[in-house]
Scaffold this active site. Structure first.
Site, PDB file in Angstrom:
ATOM      1  N   ASP A   1       0.846  -1.193   0.000  1.00  0.00           N
ATOM      2  CA  ASP A   1       0.000   0.000   0.000  1.00  0.00           C
ATOM      3  C   ASP A   1       0.884   1.246   0.000  1.00  0.00           C
ATOM      4  OD1 ASP A   1      -1.776   2.044   0.420  1.00  0.00           O
ATOM      5  OD2 ASP A   1      -2.405   1.385   2.421  1.00  0.00           O
TER       6      ASP A   1
ATOM      7  N   ARG B   1      41.276  21.336   3.877  1.00  0.00           N
ATOM      8  CA  ARG B   1      40.086  20.723   4.466  1.00  0.00           C
ATOM      9  C   ARG B   1      39.082  21.742   5.010  1.00  0.00           C
ATOM     10  NH1 ARG B   1      40.603  15.051   5.530  1.00  0.00           N
ATOM     11  NH2 ARG B   1      42.653  14.281   4.899  1.00  0.00           N
TER      12      ARG B   1
ATOM     13  N   GLU C   1      29.927   9.085   9.209  1.00  0.00           N
ATOM     14  CA  GLU C   1      30.262   9.077  10.633  1.00  0.00           C
ATOM     15  C   GLU C   1      28.988   8.875  11.454  1.00  0.00           C
ATOM     16  OE1 GLU C   1      33.984  12.243  10.285  1.00  0.00           O
ATOM     17  OE2 GLU C   1      31.955  12.975  10.681  1.00  0.00           O
TER      18      GLU C   1
ATOM     19  N   GLU D   1      31.616   8.523   3.082  1.00  0.00           N
ATOM     20  CA  GLU D   1      32.224   8.261   4.398  1.00  0.00           C
ATOM     21  C   GLU D   1      31.236   8.720   5.463  1.00  0.00           C
ATOM     22  OE1 GLU D   1      35.841  10.472   4.364  1.00  0.00           O
ATOM     23  OE2 GLU D   1      36.589   9.527   2.528  1.00  0.00           O
TER      24      GLU D   1
ATOM     25  N   HIS E   1      31.131  12.733   3.939  1.00  0.00           N
ATOM     26  CA  HIS E   1      31.908  13.206   2.798  1.00  0.00           C
ATOM     27  C   HIS E   1      31.624  12.286   1.609  1.00  0.00           C
ATOM     28  CE1 HIS E   1      35.004  14.901   5.884  1.00  0.00           C
ATOM     29  NE2 HIS E   1      33.873  15.585   5.861  1.00  0.00           N
TER      30      HIS E   1
ATOM     31  N   GLU F   1      36.436   8.490  15.759  1.00  0.00           N
ATOM     32  CA  GLU F   1      36.506   9.829  15.168  1.00  0.00           C
ATOM     33  C   GLU F   1      36.869  10.881  16.229  1.00  0.00           C
ATOM     34  OE1 GLU F   1      36.566  11.953  12.876  1.00  0.00           O
ATOM     35  OE2 GLU F   1      36.516  10.639  11.125  1.00  0.00           O
TER      36      GLU F   1
ATOM     37  N   GLU G   1      36.039  15.380  -3.626  1.00  0.00           N
ATOM     38  CA  GLU G   1      35.399  15.121  -2.334  1.00  0.00           C
ATOM     39  C   GLU G   1      34.553  16.322  -1.931  1.00  0.00           C
ATOM     40  OE1 GLU G   1      37.162  13.310   1.646  1.00  0.00           O
ATOM     41  OE2 GLU G   1      37.445  15.487   1.615  1.00  0.00           O
TER      42      GLU G   1
ATOM     43  N   GLU H   1      33.717   5.903  12.700  1.00  0.00           N
ATOM     44  CA  GLU H   1      33.604   5.834  11.241  1.00  0.00           C
ATOM     45  C   GLU H   1      34.129   4.487  10.759  1.00  0.00           C
ATOM     46  OE1 GLU H   1      35.631   8.010   7.399  1.00  0.00           O
ATOM     47  OE2 GLU H   1      34.926   9.304   9.029  1.00  0.00           O
TER      48      GLU H   1
ATOM     49  N   ARG I   1      32.393  17.926   0.920  1.00  0.00           N
ATOM     50  CA  ARG I   1      32.488  17.715   2.361  1.00  0.00           C
ATOM     51  C   ARG I   1      31.273  18.191   3.168  1.00  0.00           C
ATOM     52  NH1 ARG I   1      37.373  16.603   4.303  1.00  0.00           N
ATOM     53  NH2 ARG I   1      37.190  17.917   6.172  1.00  0.00           N
TER      54      ARG I   1
END
Length: 453
Positions: free
Chosen positions: A62, A325, A143, A141, A254, A198, A342, A205, A344
């Site tokens: 349904d 970063r 966490e 990735e 990420h 982490e 990547e 992670e 982030r």
């Protein structure tokens, strides 16, 4: 039933292998899994004796009972299993008994793809990329936090340990939990690349190998389910909430993404200073150009924007760099087939199918339009003055879910990627969520205003 309704990637050898595993492992129950628009896993369970009906897509449910799916007058929907996602659930294996699962796409009664299914949204993105000659590769990735539970089994916000980044036991009390998660995922066909504590207390992670976009979204969905299931066995609560505790790092997802063409990584060019191709630069430009418009998909909660603030490693400024970063986008050091972009900002509360779809479409938009990539920012953006950021024309991500919804609604990438059904349902759902938060009276307001005024 339409003849189109035939199980994905069905071939006789795969089906025969599944039947043999069911026989050997004494599998009695099959869980047919799919996700709703928010990415919450759902399933219906049938007996293994119904396998032939399952494979032929004859299991109906349904759709009006699933939020955002279908109205009550058009509620019949069908589940079409992807045979490649078959897995015996290791925590169910007992003497003479086991359970297994399939991840499924949702189909209309006429055998066509149901537009409201997030998995089908990503399948359409994959097909559009294929028509342009590209295969999308994704490595997320995710966490998560492990919290203690109270005497009734309800989650608290007390971390399970006080370990820090990469710390081993005895401080890392989650080591044993991660080991069991690793073993369960490995038994289900995952290739695990790393597992560690982490930065924040109680934060962890476990990284699994990249795959094509659809398989990677399937893996991310399975991963979240397995993590929560194993944590529960230890009396713990695993959460993928982006920012469960004020004052410490939140949890990100990420997303590493690359395009392949004719078996070669389309992002790699050894002659460039950064060893990046023109396609890679255009893809980056597409992400930077569209990110405000898709943030409500990759960062879907009110709580998501408590993570995207300076000081906790999460990016909140729109810029890219080869290694920085503090930038929204960075390029990990590996090159050749491993060259990737990547992103982030996404967090693990996002629906992986919708998130990967909109990220890929945003990058491909840059490739198709041949957008020019701005210069990289290699300075620490977090510690720049406002004047310096203004000088470099570094903009901010949306600062709230409300602003992100507005950007999504006014942009073009969301509707193009999600289609009218998911786009309209998602916007309505998120507006309700934002209004509920916006009009609620919170403890902070009572603490700061009640006595004073």
């Amino acid at each position: 039933m339409s003849e189109l309704l035939v199980s994905e990637q069905t071939n006789t050898s795969t089906l025969e292998q599944i039947k043999e595993i069911i026989k050997q492992k004494h599998v009695e129950l099959l869980h047919l899994q799919f996700v709703d628009i928010e990415g919450v896993l759902k399933h219906v369970t049938v007996t293994a004796e119904q396998l032939d009906d399952v494979v032929e897509g004859k299991i109906m449910f349904d759709g009006s009972s699933i939020k955002g799916f279908s109205p009550i007058n058009r509620s019949d929907l069908y589940l079409l299993p992807d045979l490649q996602t078959f897995a015996v659930l290791p925590w169910t294996v007992e003497a003479g008994y086991a359970e297994a699962r399939f991840l499924c796409s949702v189909m209309n009664p006429d055998g066509t793809l149901f537009d409201g299914d997030p998995r089908n949204v990503l399948k359409k993105t994959v097909e559009r990329a294929k028509q342009k000659g590209y295969t999308i590769s994704v490595g997320p990735e995710l966490e998560f936090f492990l919290f203690k539970t109270d005497e009734n089994g309800n989650p608290t916000t007390t971390p399970q340990d006080n370990g820090g980044y990469f710390e081993p036991s005895p401080k890392d009390l989650g080591e044993r939990v991660r080991l069991d998660i690793y073993r369960a995922l490995k038994a289900m066909g995952f290739t695990i690349e790393a597992s560690h504590h982490e930065v924040a207390e109680g934060q962890h992670e476990i990284n699994f190998k990249y795959a094509d976009a659809l398989s990677s979204a399937d893996n991310a969905t399975t991963y979240k389910w397995v993590v929560k299931t194993i944590a529960k066995k230890y009396g713990l609560h695993a959460t993928f909430m982006p920012k469960p505790i004020f004052g410490i790092n939140g949890s990100g997802m990420h997303v590493n993404i690359s395009l392949f063409k004719d078996g070669e990584n389309a992002f790699f060019d050894p002659s460039d200073d950064n060893q990046l191709s023109e396609t890679a630069y255009q893809f980056i430009a597409g992400l930077l150009h569209n990110v405000k418009s898709f943030a409500a998909i990759t960062n879907p909660l009110v709580n998501s924007y408590k993570r995207l603030v300076p000081g906790y490693e999460a990016p909140c400024y729109i810029a890219w760099s080869a290694s920085n970063r503090s930038a929204l986008i960075r390029i990990p050091a590996k090159r050749g087939l491993a060259t990737r972009v990547e992103l982030r900002c996404p967090d693990p509360s996002a629906n992986p199918y919708l998130a990967f779809a909109v990220i890929a479409e945003a990058g491909l938009d840059g490739v198709e339009k041949e957008l020019t990539c701005p210069a990289p920012i290699d300075e620490d953006i977090f510690h720049m003055t406002n004047e310096r950021r203004k000088e470099l024309r570094i903009e901010n991500l949306p600062g709230s879910l409300g602003k992100a919804i507005e950007e999504l609604e006014n942009g073009t990438i969301g509707r193009h990627t999600l289609g009218d059904h998911v786009f309209n349902e998602y916007i309505a759902m998120k507006k309700n969520e934002w209004d509920s938060y916006r009009t609620a009276v919170h403890a902070w307001e009572i603490e700061h205003y009640q006595a004073k005024f």
